[in-house]
Design a protein around this motif. Sequence first.
Motif, PDB file in Angstrom:
ATOM      1  N   HIS A  59       0.816  -1.221   0.000  1.00 54.68           N
ATOM      2  CA  HIS A  59       0.000   0.000   0.000  1.00 54.68           C
ATOM      3  C   HIS A  59       0.851   1.274   0.000  1.00 54.68           C
ATOM      4  CE1 HIS A  59      -3.711  -2.207   0.422  1.00 54.68           C
ATOM      5  NE2 HIS A  59      -3.233  -2.881   1.451  1.00 54.68           N
ATOM      6  N   GLY A  60       2.163   1.132   0.051  1.00 52.40           N
ATOM      7  CA  GLY A  60       3.041   2.304  -0.007  1.00 52.40           C
ATOM      8  C   GLY A  60       2.903   3.231   1.178  1.00 52.40           C
ATOM      9  N   PHE A  61       2.562   2.677   2.345  1.00 50.60           N
ATOM     10  CA  PHE A  61       2.269   3.524   3.500  1.00 50.60           C
ATOM     11  C   PHE A  61       3.462   4.382   3.929  1.00 50.60           C
ATOM     12  CE2 PHE A  61      -1.212   0.366   4.928  1.00 50.60           C
ATOM     13  CZ  PHE A  61      -2.194   1.126   4.327  1.00 50.60           C
ATOM     14  N   ILE A  62       4.668   3.836   3.870  1.00 48.43           N
ATOM     15  CA  ILE A  62       5.833   4.595   4.346  1.00 48.43           C
ATOM     16  C   ILE A  62       6.066   5.826   3.469  1.00 48.43           C
ATOM     17  CG2 ILE A  62       8.314   4.534   4.801  1.00 48.43           C
ATOM     18  CD1 ILE A  62       6.488   2.892   6.743  1.00 48.43           C
ATOM     19  N   ASP A  63       6.152   5.637   2.171  1.00 49.38           N
ATOM     20  CA  ASP A  63       6.390   6.778   1.281  1.00 49.38           C
ATOM     21  C   ASP A  63       5.243   7.782   1.343  1.00 49.38           C
ATOM     22  OD1 ASP A  63       8.865   5.929   0.399  1.00 49.38           O
ATOM     23  OD2 ASP A  63       8.062   4.822  -1.304  1.00 49.38           O
ATOM     24  N   LYS A  64       4.017   7.284   1.468  1.00 46.49           N
ATOM     25  CA  LYS A  64       2.864   8.197   1.529  1.00 46.49           C
ATOM     26  C   LYS A  64       2.865   9.011   2.813  1.00 46.49           C
ATOM     27  CE  LYS A  64      -0.117   5.398  -1.461  1.00 46.49           C
ATOM     28  NZ  LYS A  64      -1.275   4.477  -1.511  1.00 46.49           N
ATOM     29  N   LEU A  65       3.222   8.392   3.946  1.00 48.00           N
ATOM     30  CA  LEU A  65       3.300   9.149   5.200  1.00 48.00           C
ATOM     31  C   LEU A  65       4.466  10.128   5.183  1.00 48.00           C
ATOM     32  CD1 LEU A  65       2.392   6.509   7.934  1.00 48.00           C
ATOM     33  CD2 LEU A  65       1.279   8.707   7.588  1.00 48.00           C
ATOM     34  N   ILE A  66       5.588   9.708   4.615  1.00 47.30           N
ATOM     35  CA  ILE A  66       6.730  10.609   4.485  1.00 47.30           C
ATOM     36  C   ILE A  66       6.353  11.838   3.662  1.00 47.30           C
ATOM     37  CG2 ILE A  66       8.960  10.876   3.304  1.00 47.30           C
ATOM     38  CD1 ILE A  66       9.472   9.531   5.843  1.00 47.30           C
ATOM     39  N   SER A  67       5.525  11.636   2.644  1.00 49.59           N
ATOM     40  CA  SER A  67       5.145  12.751   1.767  1.00 49.59           C
ATOM     41  C   SER A  67       4.279  13.785   2.472  1.00 49.59           C
ATOM     42  CB  SER A  67       4.420  12.222   0.525  1.00 49.59           C
ATOM     43  OG  SER A  67       3.131  11.737   0.857  1.00 49.59           O
ATOM     44  N   THR A  68       3.705  13.439   3.638  1.00 47.66           N
ATOM     45  CA  THR A  68       2.910  14.417   4.389  1.00 47.66           C
ATOM     46  C   THR A  68       3.792  15.365   5.191  1.00 47.66           C
ATOM     47  OG1 THR A  68       2.675  13.094   6.425  1.00 47.66           O
ATOM     48  CG2 THR A  68       1.093  12.671   4.646  1.00 47.66           C
ATOM     49  N   LEU A  69       5.085  15.048   5.286  1.00 45.78           N
ATOM     50  CA  LEU A  69       6.019  15.836   6.091  1.00 45.78           C
ATOM     51  C   LEU A  69       6.734  16.876   5.232  1.00 45.78           C
ATOM     52  CD1 LEU A  69       7.588  12.778   7.973  1.00 45.78           C
ATOM     53  CD2 LEU A  69       5.925  14.399   8.919  1.00 45.78           C
ATOM     54  N   PRO A  70       7.335  17.892   5.866  1.00 41.88           N
ATOM     55  CA  PRO A  70       8.149  18.840   5.104  1.00 41.88           C
ATOM     56  C   PRO A  70       9.238  18.094   4.335  1.00 41.88           C
ATOM     57  CG  PRO A  70       7.804  19.630   7.345  1.00 41.88           C
ATOM     58  CD  PRO A  70       7.284  18.225   7.307  1.00 41.88           C
ATOM     59  N   GLN A  71       9.454  18.452   3.098  1.00 40.73           N
ATOM     60  CA  GLN A  71      10.424  17.746   2.262  1.00 40.73           C
ATOM     61  C   GLN A  71      11.774  18.447   2.320  1.00 40.73           C
ATOM     62  OE1 GLN A  71       9.348  14.647   0.664  1.00 40.73           O
ATOM     63  NE2 GLN A  71       7.931  15.193   2.318  1.00 40.73           N
ATOM     64  N   ASN A  72      12.726  17.764   2.927  1.00 39.92           N
ATOM     65  CA  ASN A  72      14.091  18.294   3.032  1.00 39.92           C
ATOM     66  C   ASN A  72      15.058  17.114   3.105  1.00 39.92           C
ATOM     67  OD1 ASN A  72      14.144  17.372   5.789  1.00 39.92           O
ATOM     68  ND2 ASN A  72      13.092  19.261   6.405  1.00 39.92           N
ATOM     69  N   ALA A  73      16.350  17.391   3.208  1.00 42.06           N
ATOM     70  CA  ALA A  73      17.366  16.329   3.187  1.00 42.06           C
ATOM     71  C   ALA A  73      17.208  15.374   4.366  1.00 42.06           C
ATOM     72  CB  ALA A  73      18.761  16.953   3.192  1.00 42.06           C
ATOM     73  N   GLU A  74      16.841  15.905   5.527  1.00 39.65           N
ATOM     74  CA  GLU A  74      16.685  15.070   6.720  1.00 39.65           C
ATOM     75  C   GLU A  74      15.542  14.073   6.545  1.00 39.65           C
ATOM     76  OE1 GLU A  74      16.905  15.927  11.426  1.00 39.65           O
ATOM     77  OE2 GLU A  74      15.321  17.020  10.382  1.00 39.65           O
ATOM     78  N   ILE A  75      14.420  14.548   6.027  1.00 32.97           N
ATOM     79  CA  ILE A  75      13.257  13.684   5.823  1.00 32.97           C
ATOM     80  C   ILE A  75      13.523  12.687   4.693  1.00 32.97           C
ATOM     81  CG2 ILE A  75      10.827  13.629   5.175  1.00 32.97           C
ATOM     82  CD1 ILE A  75      11.393  14.628   8.049  1.00 32.97           C
ATOM     83  N   GLU A  76      14.260  13.111   3.665  1.00 27.22           N
ATOM     84  CA  GLU A  76      14.597  12.189   2.580  1.00 27.22           C
ATOM     85  C   GLU A  76      15.516  11.074   3.083  1.00 27.22           C
ATOM     86  OE1 GLU A  76      14.404  10.277  -0.862  1.00 27.22           O
ATOM     87  OE2 GLU A  76      13.195  12.034  -0.294  1.00 27.22           O
ATOM     88  N   ALA A  77      16.434  11.415   3.981  1.00 21.76           N
ATOM     89  CA  ALA A  77      17.312  10.404   4.579  1.00 21.76           C
ATOM     90  C   ALA A  77      16.489   9.421   5.407  1.00 21.76           C
ATOM     91  CB  ALA A  77      18.380  11.074   5.438  1.00 21.76           C
ATOM     92  N   LEU A  78      15.476   9.943   6.068  1.00 25.57           N
ATOM     93  CA  LEU A  78      14.587   9.084   6.851  1.00 25.57           C
ATOM     94  C   LEU A  78      13.816   8.139   5.937  1.00 25.57           C
ATOM     95  CD1 LEU A  78      13.311   8.338   9.580  1.00 25.57           C
ATOM     96  CD2 LEU A  78      11.634  10.153   9.202  1.00 25.57           C
ATOM     97  N   ARG A  79      13.336   8.654   4.810  1.00 28.63           N
ATOM     98  CA  ARG A  79      12.618   7.814   3.850  1.00 28.63           C
ATOM     99  C   ARG A  79      13.504   6.640   3.404  1.00 28.63           C
ATOM    100  NH1 ARG A  79       8.833   9.180  -0.229  1.00 28.63           N
ATOM    101  NH2 ARG A  79       9.297  11.404   0.043  1.00 28.63           N
ATOM    102  N   THR A  80      14.735   6.951   3.055  1.00 31.59           N
ATOM    103  CA  THR A  80      15.665   5.914   2.601  1.00 31.59           C
ATOM    104  C   THR A  80      15.903   4.885   3.694  1.00 31.59           C
ATOM    105  OG1 THR A  80      16.761   7.483   1.113  1.00 31.59           O
ATOM    106  CG2 THR A  80      18.008   5.483   1.724  1.00 31.59           C
ATOM    107  N   HIS A  81      16.112   5.366   4.911  1.00 31.57           N
ATOM    108  CA  HIS A  81      16.383   4.475   6.037  1.00 31.57           C
ATOM    109  C   HIS A  81      15.214   3.532   6.301  1.00 31.57           C
ATOM    110  CE1 HIS A  81      18.009   3.135   9.891  1.00 31.57           C
ATOM    111  NE2 HIS A  81      16.829   3.350  10.407  1.00 31.57           N
ATOM    112  N   LEU A  82      14.011   4.066   6.314  1.00 35.82           N
ATOM    113  CA  LEU A  82      12.832   3.251   6.622  1.00 35.82           C
ATOM    114  C   LEU A  82      12.568   2.209   5.535  1.00 35.82           C
ATOM    115  CD1 LEU A  82      10.395   5.931   8.085  1.00 35.82           C
ATOM    116  CD2 LEU A  82      11.766   4.280   9.339  1.00 35.82           C
ATOM    117  N   ASN A  83      12.748   2.594   4.284  1.00 37.08           N
ATOM    118  CA  ASN A  83      12.540   1.633   3.198  1.00 37.08           C
ATOM    119  C   ASN A  83      13.606   0.548   3.200  1.00 37.08           C
ATOM    120  OD1 ASN A  83      10.109   2.298   1.595  1.00 37.08           O
ATOM    121  ND2 ASN A  83      11.111   4.276   1.343  1.00 37.08           N
ATOM    122  N   GLU A  84      14.830   0.910   3.543  1.00 37.76           N
ATOM    123  CA  GLU A  84      15.889  -0.096   3.644  1.00 37.76           C
ATOM    124  C   GLU A  84      15.605  -1.056   4.805  1.00 37.76           C
ATOM    125  OE1 GLU A  84      19.526   2.072   3.945  1.00 37.76           O
ATOM    126  OE2 GLU A  84      19.679   2.399   1.773  1.00 37.76           O
TER     127      GLU A  84
END
Length: 256
Positions: free
Chosen positions: A228-253
């Motif tokens: 269902h893509g829940f992680i990427d979809k929830l990440i997209s609700t947050l401010p988009q910056n380098a810190e949040i993008e690093a979090l996205r990568t970490h959670l998907n890994e």
Amino acid sequence: MDEEKFNELKTWFHNYVGSFYTDDSFIQLNVILKEEHSIRVCENASLIAASEKLDNNDYFLAKTIALLHDIGRFKQISKYRTFKDSDSENHAVLGVKVLKAEGILSNLPATEQKIILLAVVNHNRFRIKGNLDERTLLHAKLIRDADKLDIFKVLLEHHNQKDEIPNPALELGLPDKAEYSTVIVKELLQNKVASVSHVKTCNDMNLTRLAWLFDLNFRETFSLVKKHGFIDKLISTLPQNAEIEALRTHLNEYMD
């Protein structure tokens, strides 16, 4: 537990929930929200139970727990007009009180009654408490996973329609601002289930929900989160910056 007993409890459930229907639009919106949530959690529990190849008895026991896990929410929202436990009552404890007062488990074996009540009271705790036997622990873990899956869905739907259909009950009184806690982000990057003590905004709440990834118990749950893509979809609700993008990568890994 068998299908016939489950269906009897399902009939009771809808009749009980129906007793909270009201002309008060705020209460009605949230009673229906939790009624529909409970049914979807049943579906999630069914998928997880099937993937774990549980026998027929435990399969319907898992669905029963899912059906009843939020039974305290209806009295909570009607009496206190909030889903925030700290401003009202712990909804899981309230749910156990309702189940005992209604006596709807009395026809079940004592062992199953105990499993249901212990799973319900543990479903919203930071960590499962008590020296639970293997079967009870299985059901406590299963309802926690099934519940989290649907809360991801509910949060995303609320985010997408909050301007057209606002529902303050889902924001727990938190301000919907751009700020977020870097402390919570650091906890997530350390694979920790984030503490609610740092939650000050809706973004913080969504971050703590992302941290649930570290408290999931079954392979099927991870498969459904990914499907269902829940992680990427929830990440997209947050401010988009380098810190949040690093979090996205970490959670998907981590999920992979």
